[in-house]
Motif scaffolding. Structure first.
Motif, PDB file in Angstrom:
ATOM      1  N   UNK A 213       0.835  -1.204   0.000  1.00  0.00           N
ATOM      2  CA  UNK A 213       0.000   0.000   0.000  1.00  0.00           C
ATOM      3  C   UNK A 213       0.869   1.254   0.000  1.00  0.00           C
ATOM      4  N   UNK A 214       0.354   2.370  -0.556  1.00  0.00           N
ATOM      5  CA  UNK A 214       1.148   3.617  -0.610  1.00  0.00           C
ATOM      6  C   UNK A 214       1.563   4.154   0.756  1.00  0.00           C
ATOM      7  N   UNK A 215       0.665   4.062   1.752  1.00  0.00           N
ATOM      8  CA  UNK A 215       1.034   4.599   3.063  1.00  0.00           C
ATOM      9  C   UNK A 215       2.144   3.787   3.716  1.00  0.00           C
ATOM     10  N   UNK A 216       2.224   2.496   3.392  1.00  0.00           N
ATOM     11  CA  UNK A 216       3.322   1.674   3.906  1.00  0.00           C
ATOM     12  C   UNK A 216       4.630   2.096   3.227  1.00  0.00           C
ATOM     13  N   UNK A 217       4.571   2.346   1.935  1.00  0.00           N
ATOM     14  CA  UNK A 217       5.761   2.811   1.226  1.00  0.00           C
ATOM     15  C   UNK A 217       6.232   4.151   1.783  1.00  0.00           C
ATOM     16  N   UNK A 218       5.290   5.032   2.108  1.00  0.00           N
ATOM     17  CA  UNK A 218       5.652   6.322   2.674  1.00  0.00           C
ATOM     18  C   UNK A 218       6.330   6.151   4.030  1.00  0.00           C
ATOM     19  N   UNK A 219       5.795   5.235   4.857  1.00  0.00           N
ATOM     20  CA  UNK A 219       6.408   4.987   6.160  1.00  0.00           C
ATOM     21  C   UNK A 219       7.823   4.453   6.004  1.00  0.00           C
TER      22      UNK A 219
END
Length: 318
Positions: A213-219
């Motif tokens: 997911x994008x938010x995991x990549x951001x983290x």
């Protein structure tokens, strides 16, 4: 809140309809069994007068639909009639055994659920590593092995060769809680080995699916440690499928214990069902099957409610 209650109400109504259909199947499948029930109970030496009296006592002289409606109306109030063999009320005959089955399922669940979630997080964190591959092989082996086979393997080593636990899980009223845990450890461990594998694989799959997911990549781009990414970001969003699979496996722990209870001679409702089938005690058979079905439906309802409460998209459908 109204949306949640509406969804729960729909699930509950559907569950009641399914339970009604299952009760029809249970009753008429027993009716279709070959042979004369009265003859099987009294034996070949029974006279025609004795057979006729027993058929009248059991209501076999009435049409099947009338007997079904009478049985269903009694089952609603937990009155399943009397045992053909012992003449005792069925509810008193299987009530204590059902509590024993619930205890065994709870014992296995207390061990299996945290172990499965922790292992699922670890194999997701160490994906494609040696640990992940070994865990996958072990879980596939456990899932593929029948419960009775695992039970006999545990008896061979833990009871026969090492003498650590008793092979037969006999219970008595005066035993302590520690002795109760000791005597029921092997059947509980058998159930744990079966359900942990499934829950662990589903937890791993749910977390790995969220890792893209994008938010995991951001983290990750922010430099968050991998374990914190999973524990703080991925795991909370994976609770819905995890709760669903946990509830389904809890249903299996209660409804799928028949073979395990037979292997370890555990005095649960599964053993009562097998004994009733061998003795053609059909009121007990019908009651056990209906209780299994109701328990499975209730835990599926709990899984649906858990998924709704943990997923905002289900709480507020468009």
């Amino acid at each position: 809140m109204g949306d949640i209650l509406g969804l729960v109400g729909k699930r509950l109504g559907l569950g009641l309809v399914i339970l009604l259909v299952i009760s029809i199947i249970i009753f008429f499948m027993v009716e279709l069994l070959p042979g004369d029930i009265a003859q099987a109970v009294l034996g070949q030496g029974a006279t025609e007068d004795n057979l006729a009296a027993l058929r009248k006592e059991m209501g076999l002289d009435k049409p099947a639909i009338v007997r079904y409606l009478g049985w269903l109306s009694g089952a609603v109030t937990f009155d399943f009639g009397a045992s053909v063999v012992t003449k005792e009320p069925v509810i008193s005959l299987i009530g204590e055994r059902f509590m024993n089955t619930l205890f065994l399922a709870a014992y296995a669940a207390v061990i299996a659920v945290p172990v499965a979630i922790v292992l699922g997080v670890l194999v997701a964190l160490l994906r494609n590593s040696i640990f992940d591959r070994v865990a996958n092989v072990a879980t596939l082996t456990s899932i593929s092995s029948p419960e009775f086979f695992l039970g006999y393997i545990l008896i061979l080593y833990f009871a026969v060769k090492w003498g650590m636990f008793p092979a037969i899980s006999s219970l008595s009223d005066g035993m302590s809680f520690g002795e109760l845990l000791n005597r029921t450890f092997l059947p509980a461990l058998t159930l744990v080995l079966v359900v942990v594998a499934h829950m662990m694989r589903m937890t791993r799959a749910a977390i790995i699916n969220l890792l893209a997911s994008p938010y995991i990549e951001m983290a990750r781009l922010k430099g968050t440690p991998p374990w914190k990414v999973i524990v703080r970001h991925a795991l909370p969003n994976a609770w819905a499928p995890i709760i669903n699979v946990v509830a389904l496996n809890l249903a299996y722990l209660i409804t799928g214990v028949v073979l395990v209870e037979v292997v370890f001679v555990y005095p649960g409702i599964g053993q009562a069902l097998v004994d009733a089938v061998s003795k053609r005690d059909f009121p007990v058979v019908q009651a056990c099957c209906l209780i299994f079905a109701a328990t499975f439906i209730l835990l599926n309802l709990a899984a649906d409610v858990g998924a709704i409460l943990t997923n905002p998209r289900l709480r507020h459908p468009k």
